[in-house]
Design a protein around this motif. Structure first.
Motif, mmCIF file in Angstrom:
data_model
loop_
_atom_site.group_PDB
_atom_site.id
_atom_site.type_symbol
_atom_site.label_atom_id
_atom_site.label_comp_id
_atom_site.label_asym_id
_atom_site.label_seq_id
_atom_site.Cartn_x
_atom_site.Cartn_y
_atom_site.Cartn_z
ATOM 1 N N LEU A 162 -47.384 70.009 10.159
ATOM 2 C CA LEU A 162 -46.733 70.723 9.074
ATOM 3 C C LEU A 162 -46.158 69.715 8.088
ATOM 4 C CD1 LEU A 162 -44.866 73.516 11.073
ATOM 5 C CD2 LEU A 162 -47.071 73.653 9.915
ATOM 6 N N GLN A 215 -49.755 72.394 1.759
ATOM 7 C CA GLN A 215 -49.964 71.345 2.753
ATOM 8 C C GLN A 215 -49.491 69.984 2.228
ATOM 9 O OE1 GLN A 215 -50.896 71.824 5.880
ATOM 10 N NE2 GLN A 215 -50.772 69.628 6.367
ATOM 11 N N SER A 257 -41.575 78.197 4.191
ATOM 12 C CA SER A 257 -42.222 77.926 5.475
ATOM 13 C C SER A 257 -43.566 78.630 5.591
ATOM 14 C CB SER A 257 -41.314 78.374 6.620
ATOM 15 O OG SER A 257 -41.245 79.800 6.663
ATOM 16 N N LEU A 258 -44.390 78.108 6.487
ATOM 17 C CA LEU A 258 -45.696 78.718 6.749
ATOM 18 C C LEU A 258 -45.527 80.136 7.271
ATOM 19 C CD1 LEU A 258 -48.787 78.461 6.997
ATOM 20 C CD2 LEU A 258 -48.437 77.518 9.293
#
Length: 740
Positions: free
Chosen positions: A285, A457, A464-465
């Motif tokens: 991440l 990315q 946040s993802l």
């Protein structure tokens, strides 16, 4: 270069707003107002319900005897009906074109506020005193058994020009109702399975295509896109944006092929090791930036491709995390392919955000989903050199001007240079997001989501993802495809080699390399002409070009590239490789074309070819030859014709006696004589003018009457360029002396 808003692909207004030569039209409120900047003799604007009232006032003071007035059916129902009544009462010579597209398309496809129908409109205007009423539609069969007012005709849209010519000759008020459903609304309804979706797609065989642009002239459609090849610019159909209007196939060109049945081949979720979501799950991440100070992000792209959606997804993700967020969208005519810019500001708490608009030089991230929008002054202005990280989509979507300018230059490198100059080359990452999305999903609509994943990315989107994935789920549209595209974007940022592997597996629509040298250009054409006819024919071509090259190098030994020889190589090839019946058959029967077709479509499908063979010639009411459709049984016929190409130009050639074929052969001989004339007395100073003369045949393109226009233009311009070439160079003038 600008990103003008335009009619959607397959929009009825692409056809309905045309006017006959010598006529004028007046614009009105609605999408059709955009005809004002499409070279269609359309201008003016009045309030809703005032359509035609200005003509009643000025018609008596002009030599123009008649005008057309555009009006949507929503406007007609609202108050336009009263404008027609006043025109009848005032005795105006005017034709109202009521554009019935079944939706209020300009503001998002809402239904018309009230019940109306084509039969009702016809009855109303006839009862008010319209001298003649005609319905024009792309589906005249729908009117079989439909009761219309007495005297109302139903005509096919192919007859639109003729119908308008008839109506403009009738004194008083006439009405043309153009009935075709809004293309954007068709697309929405088809997604909801509430509108018929014909099991048909069209594509273009690029080798048969001449790049004349007649398909764009007929359709005015942005889904007819440029395709750059080593043989010049051709055309291709952007299947992702095509709304199945099929008017492009009306272009007088045999390159169009219909695929009946089957479906577009989607990007395959191949082996698990290649699944983007599985691969992205293993990626580290990114370190997201702190939001102690506001974080500025801009998204710039084309309306209708999901630019605003990206901003909304980021906003929802920030909201889910309790962060401060503001989004300011500049949309203009976004739904019509115009420029869209979203200013996105994030902070750890809402009270840290004040201005919602990005200030100059403050952007930390720019997602340039379109090159043309990406270089707008307001976009370049927020870039800070060395500060802004830019992710730019190198795919340049079709520009509006291309529908009318077949040779419109696309300067991608110049646009990229502007962005790199503003941000610094090291800050800019390029990615062809459309090609990647097509390879993965079979549809370029995922390109913007892919770019969002790429920017995230890299740490350029500070949410946040998990929050972004939840925002995609809450949006509820194409959830799986969007997650897949986002994961693919992460992979392109972390592992550029993954994209190369993906693209290699899928291939591209057409693989044709641009010539890297004069020798490559020449060799490619010699091989083509050998297949076209035989080695002797190719040798005739090669000998001429080599003779020009030798003469040019003799007078310009220091030149890096033989400009005149290259111009002759291109033009002589174009004239010698004229596309007669044998050549069209050979190119359609080539295994490479059929393989390319199968790479785009899957399932059980059949082919249909759209041709105008001289032995089955049929002409329309306007005197032009009509195209006809032929099934896949033509493939063995093509192969047989291709095998008989040795008859070309001989007394046994059944097509060689046609006037068009005789002229094509004569042009080759004339051009060879022209080349000899250019070489006679060639000097270094005359090479530039000789190149202009030698390159002129490149404008001869197309088939039938389209090619005939090109030949006529060539013959008009040739004497002018020859006179300039033959003129003695201007005498050197002594420099002017300065006086006190």
């Amino acid at each position: 270069m600008r990103r003008l808003p335009y009619f959607c692909s397959g929009c009825p207004h692409n056809s309905s707003t045309k006017v006959p030569e010598g006529s004028q039209a007046q614009a009105g409120v609605g999408c059709h107002y955009m005809a004002s900047w499409m070279d269609r003799g359309t201008g003016g604007l009045t309030q809703m319900g005032g359509e035609g009232t200005d003509w009643l006032g000025r018609g008596a003071f002009t030599r123009v005897p008649h005008v057309f007035q555009n009006m949507g059916e929503g406007t007609y129902f609202h108050s336009g009906y009263l404008a027609i009544r006043q025109a009848v009462a005032g005795g105006a010579n005017i034709t109202y074109k009521i554009l019935f597209n079944d939706a209020v398309a300009m503001t998002g496809g809402q239904p018309v506020d009230g019940q109306t129908s084509v039969p009702q409109i016809c009855t109303q205007v006839a009862s008010e005193g319209a001298r003649k009423v005609v319905v024009v539609t792309d589906e005249p069969q729908r009117y079989q058994g439909v009761a219309l007012a007495a005297g109302v005709q139903v005509r096919h849209r192919r007859e639109l020009d003729m119908v308008q010519r008839e109506l403009r000759e009738i004194a008083g008020v006439t009405v043309l109702v153009y009935d075709q459903t809004c293309a954007a609304e068709k697309r929405r309804r088809r997604k909801r399975k509430s509108y018929p979706d014909p099991a048909r797609r069209v594509l273009i065989n690029p080798e048969v295509c001449e790049g004349c642009g007649d398909c764009g002239t007929q359709s005015n459609c942005l889904s007819v896109a440029p395709l750059e090849t080593s043989f010049g610019r051709k055309r291709q159909i952007d299947q992702s944006s095509c709304n199945k209007d099929f008017s492009c196939a009306e272009g007088f060109c045999p390159s169009f092929v219909s695929v009946l049945g089957g479906s577009l081949r989607k990007g395959t979720a191949a082996a698990p090791a290649q699944d983007p979501e599985a691969l992205a799950a293993a990626l580290p991440l990114p370190a997201l930036p702190s939001l102690a100070q506001p974080f500025d992000l801009m998204i710039a792209g084309v309306g209708g491709t999901g630019v605003i959606t990206l901003g909304a997804l980021i906003a929802m993700a920030a909201h889910l995390e309790g962060k401060g967020i503001s989004v300011l969208d500049f949309t203009a005519l976004a739904q019509k392919g115009g420029s869209v810019v979203s200013h996105v500001r994030l902070a750890d708490t809402p009270d840290r955000l004040h201005s919602v608009r990005l200030l100059p030089g403050t952007a930390r991230t720019l997602i340039a989903a379109d090159l043309v929008v990406g270089v707008l002054p307001d976009v370049l202005g927020v870039i800070g050199e060395g500060r802004t990280r830019v992710v730019v989509n190198t795919h340049l979507q079709t520009l509006a001007e291309f529908t009318r300018q077949p040779d419109l230059p696309y300067r991608e490198d110049a646009l990229l240079a502007k962005i790199e100059a503003a941000a610094g080359a090291a800050q800019v990452e390029r990615i062809d997001a459309n090609a990647t999305a097509k390879a993965l999903l079979g549809d370029a609509i995922g390109a913007n989501m892919l770019m969002l994943g790429h920017a995230w990315q890299q740490g350029g989107v500070p949410v946040s993802l998990a929050a972004l994935m939840r925002a995609i789920e809450l949006n509820g549209v194409a959830v799986a495809a969007n997650k897949r595209a986002f994961a693919a974007g992460r992979l392109t940022a972390a592992d550029p080699q993954w994209r190369q592997t993906l693209m290699g597996d899928r291939g591209s629509v057409v693989t044709l390399n641009l010539p890297q040298s004069f020798e490559k250009l020449l060799d490619e054409r010699v091989r083509f002409l050998t297949d076209y006819q035989d080695a002797r024919y190719a040798r005739r071509y090669l000998d001429t070009v080599r003779r020009v090259e030798a003469a040019e190098r003799a007078v310009a030994p220091g030149a890096r590239r033989p400009r005149l020889a290259e111009a002759v190589a291109r033009s002589l090839f174009k004239l010698m490789a004229y596309k007669d019946e044998y050549e069209v058959a050979r190119l359609h029967a080539r295994p490479e074309f059929l393989q390319n077709l199968r790479s785009q479509f899957e399932g059980d499908f059949k082919l249909q070819f759209h041709l105008a063979p001289p032995i089955f010639e049929k002409r329309g009411a306007d005197g032009k030859v009509l195209k006809r459709s032929f099934g896949a049984w033509m493939l063995p016929v093509f192969r047989t014709l291709a095998a008989l190409r040795g008859l070309r130009g001989t007394p046994l050639d059944p097509f060689g006696w046609l006037a068009e074929r005789r002229e094509e052969r004569a042009l080759v001989v004339e051009y060879e004589g022209l080349v000899r004339r250019l070489l006679d007395g060639l000097t270094n100073e005359r090479i530039g003018s000789a190149v202009a003369v030698a390159a002129l045949p490149e404008k001869i393109r197309g088939y039938g009457h389209v090619k005939a226009r090109g030949i006529a233009e060539y013959r008009r311009n040739l004497p002018v360029l020859l006179a300039a070439h033959d003129a003695p160079p201007p005498a050197m003038q002594p420099p002017a002396l300065k006086t006190a």
